[in-house]
Each structure stands twice: as structure tokens, then as C-alpha cells.
Write a protein that holds these residues in place. Structure first.
Motif, short mmCIF file in Angstrom:
data_model
loop_
_atom_site.label_atom_id
_atom_site.label_comp_id
_atom_site.label_asym_id
_atom_site.label_seq_id
_atom_site.Cartn_x
_atom_site.Cartn_y
_atom_site.Cartn_z
N LEU A 74 27.93 42.59 44.51
CA LEU A 74 28.86 42.11 43.49
C LEU A 74 30.22 42.79 43.61
N ALA A 75 30.22 44.06 43.88
CA ALA A 75 31.50 44.76 44.05
C ALA A 75 32.27 44.18 45.24
N GLU A 76 31.57 43.86 46.31
CA GLU A 76 32.20 43.26 47.47
C GLU A 76 32.70 41.86 47.15
N ALA A 77 31.96 41.10 46.34
CA ALA A 77 32.39 39.76 45.94
C ALA A 77 33.70 39.83 45.16
N VAL A 78 33.81 40.77 44.24
CA VAL A 78 35.05 40.94 43.48
C VAL A 78 36.19 41.36 44.40
N ARG A 79 35.89 42.28 45.32
CA ARG A 79 36.93 42.73 46.26
C ARG A 79 37.45 41.56 47.10
N ARG A 80 36.55 40.76 47.63
CA ARG A 80 36.94 39.62 48.45
C ARG A 80 37.73 38.59 47.63
N THR A 81 37.28 38.37 46.41
CA THR A 81 37.99 37.43 45.54
C THR A 81 39.43 37.83 45.36
N GLU A 82 39.64 39.10 45.04
CA GLU A 82 41.00 39.58 44.79
C GLU A 82 41.83 39.61 46.08
N ALA A 83 41.20 39.94 47.19
CA ALA A 83 41.92 39.99 48.46
C ALA A 83 42.37 38.60 48.90
N ASP A 84 41.52 37.60 48.67
CA ASP A 84 41.80 36.25 49.17
C ASP A 84 42.52 35.35 48.17
N LEU A 85 42.23 35.53 46.86
CA LEU A 85 42.75 34.60 45.86
C LEU A 85 43.74 35.23 44.89
N GLY A 86 43.60 36.54 44.64
CA GLY A 86 44.49 37.20 43.69
C GLY A 86 43.71 37.89 42.59
N PRO A 87 44.40 38.46 41.60
CA PRO A 87 43.73 39.22 40.54
C PRO A 87 42.74 38.36 39.75
N LEU A 88 41.54 38.89 39.58
CA LEU A 88 40.48 38.17 38.88
C LEU A 88 40.70 38.25 37.37
N GLY A 89 40.78 37.08 36.73
CA GLY A 89 40.97 37.06 35.28
C GLY A 89 39.92 36.30 34.52
N LEU A 90 39.11 35.49 35.24
CA LEU A 90 38.10 34.66 34.60
C LEU A 90 36.78 34.79 35.35
N ALA A 91 35.66 34.70 34.63
CA ALA A 91 34.36 34.74 35.29
C ALA A 91 33.35 33.94 34.47
N VAL A 92 32.49 33.23 35.19
CA VAL A 92 31.34 32.56 34.58
C VAL A 92 30.11 33.02 35.34
N ASN A 93 29.19 33.64 34.63
CA ASN A 93 27.98 34.16 35.25
C ASN A 93 26.82 33.21 34.95
N SER A 94 26.51 32.37 35.95
CA SER A 94 25.57 31.27 35.77
C SER A 94 24.31 31.41 36.59
N ALA A 95 24.24 32.41 37.46
CA ALA A 95 23.07 32.55 38.33
C ALA A 95 21.81 32.76 37.50
N GLY A 96 20.77 32.01 37.80
CA GLY A 96 19.52 32.16 37.07
C GLY A 96 18.39 31.41 37.74
#
Length: 255
Positions: A74-96
């Protein structure tokens, strides 16, 4: 009075469980509302297809293969998100996941797997997301719970799933209160019976008839009917909403 802003233009979102069902619909809806979307799920063609569809709509998207039970992933997912798309401001946690069994004979491993994904996975996702949102004092998180956290579904033997979803709703309230004065809103979205691929299999056709009969609106929700509530909770239109468990159940819990 100004018109409420339900748009998400220029923002970056992370959606877990994005490859199918409700998560997929919400990821597409977020993109349609103007945000760029990092899509986290187990690696596979469904995840790649989703990202391609978002690209075709004109928004940026990123496939992030990952495991919500693994903090490092998850930490790597956030890092990649910010590196590729920009600062993370929204999240939906739907995995189940769901995996029914009678409580008296349920194996500990079966109980633990559902709790690990459906509850602990949501906590770990919120934790990873908040670690970048809190220093900026800005963010909105929506955790997908279920009406099964409020009621017990007739005929479904899923004590582990029901308990985990109830925990997600209360976790969302708890995090909302911890982070209320630090700029991050946290809410839960609790769908009722929804016409996902899991509920569209021939082998559950008779059970689906009962689901529909028990729902005051007389049918299951379409996946797209969960998109509006999710986008609302993420948007500035819900700027004074935190700690909410929004039931989208066709009236089911009124009975």
C-alpha cells in the motif's frame, strides 16, 4: 447562495478493489467527474482494461497491482500514485471478499482471511492514504462497507463478513474524529444488494429473487447507482460530512 460543487476536477484519487464490481464503477465515475485515478487491485487483464477505459475517457489512470493486506504494498501504491499522477487527495477503499460458511464450522483461516481483507485491509489503506493527506491538511476518504454491517442478511451465513463490514463503518467514524481537525474527512458507503458479477451468476438466480423481493424498491441496485453517493462524499458538496455511514440500499434497512 453558490451552487454545490459535485465535480472532482484536477484531483487525484486512489481506488482499491478497482478491477471489478462496485470498485470498478466508482473508479470510472470518479474519472467521469474530472479526477485522475490510480486503480489498485490484484494484477490481471481486468485491471489493465479498466485503466485503458479511463484513458479513453480523457483522464489519466494508473494500474497499481497490490495487496490491501500488505502495508508495504500500500505504501508503494501511494508512492507510485503521487509520482505518476500528483498529490493524492481522494481515496475509495472498496477491496473486499465474501466467503459464506456456517459459524459453528467455519475454519479460523476462513474467518481470518475475510477479516484481513474486508476490515484490516481498509484500515491499512486509510493509514497509507492519510500519511500523505494529513501533512497537507486536505483529503477525503470513502470506505465501502455494506448494509450487512447494519442488518443480518436473511439466509446468508456470513458472520465474518457482517462483522467486518460493521467494523468498517465504525472505523470510518473513529478515523473521522481523529482527523476532523486535520483536514481529512472519512465516511463510509454501505450498499445494499447490488447487481455485480457475483450476484449475476446463474447459481444464485433464485437467491437474487429473494433479495429483490426483500428490497422496498423491488430490485437490486445497479453499480452506477453507487457512483453518485461515492462522488458526493468525495466532493466539496459534502464538505461538512464526516463520520457518515451512507446507506444506499433501496430502503432495505427501513424494514
Amino acid at each position: 447562495m453558490t451552487t454545490p460543487n459535485f465535480r472532482l476536477d484536477g484531483q487525484v484519487a486512489l481506488v482499491t478493489g478497482a478491477a471489478s464490481g462496485i470498485g470498478r464503477g466508482i473508479a470510472l465515475g470518479i474519472a467521469g467527474s474530472g479526477a485522475d485515478v490510480a486503480c489498485l487491485d490484484l494484477a490481471g487483464p481486468a485491471l489493465d482494461d479498466l485503466v485503458a477505459e479511463i484513458h479513453e475517457s480523457g483522464r489519466r489512470a494508473l494500474a497499481v497491482p497490490g495487496d490491501v493486506t500488505d502495508p508495504t504494498s500500500l505504501a508503494e501504491a501511494v508512492r507510485r500514485t503521487e509520482a505518476d499522477l500528483g498529490p493524492l487527495g481522494l481515496a475509495v477503499n472498496s477491496a473486499g471478499i465474501a466467503d459464506a460458511a456456517p459459524a459453528e464450522s467455519m475454519a479460523l483461516a476462513q474467518w481470518q482471511r475475510v477479516v484481513d481483507v474486508d476490515y484490516t485491509g481498509v484500515f491499512l489503506s486509510c493509514q497509507a492514504e492519510a500519511r500523505v493527506m494529513l501533512p497537507r491538511e486536505h483529503g477525503a476518504i470513502v470506505n465501502v462497507a455494506s448494509m450487512s454491517g447494519t442488518i443480518v442478511n436473511r439466509g446468508l451465513l456470513q458472520a465474518h463478513y457482517n462483522s467486518a463490514k460493521a467494523a468498517v463503518a465504525h472505523l470510518s467514524r473513529s478515523l473521522a474524529m481523529e482527523w476532523a481537525d486535520r483536514g481529512v474527512r472519512v465516511n463510509a458507503l454501505s450498499p445494499g444488494y447490488t447487481a455485480t458479477p457475483m450476484n449475476s451468476r446463474p447459481e444464485v438466480a433464485e437467491q437474487v429473487k429473494q433479495f429483490e423481493a426483500d428490497t422496498p424498491l423491488g430490485r437490486m441496485a445497479r453499480v452506477d447507482e453507487l457512483v453518485g453517493p461515492a462522488v458526493f462524499l468525495l466532493s466539496d458538496a459534502a464538505g461538512f460530512c464526516t463520520g457518515v455511514d451512507l446507506l444506499v440500499d433501496g430502503g432495505f434497512t427501513c424494514w
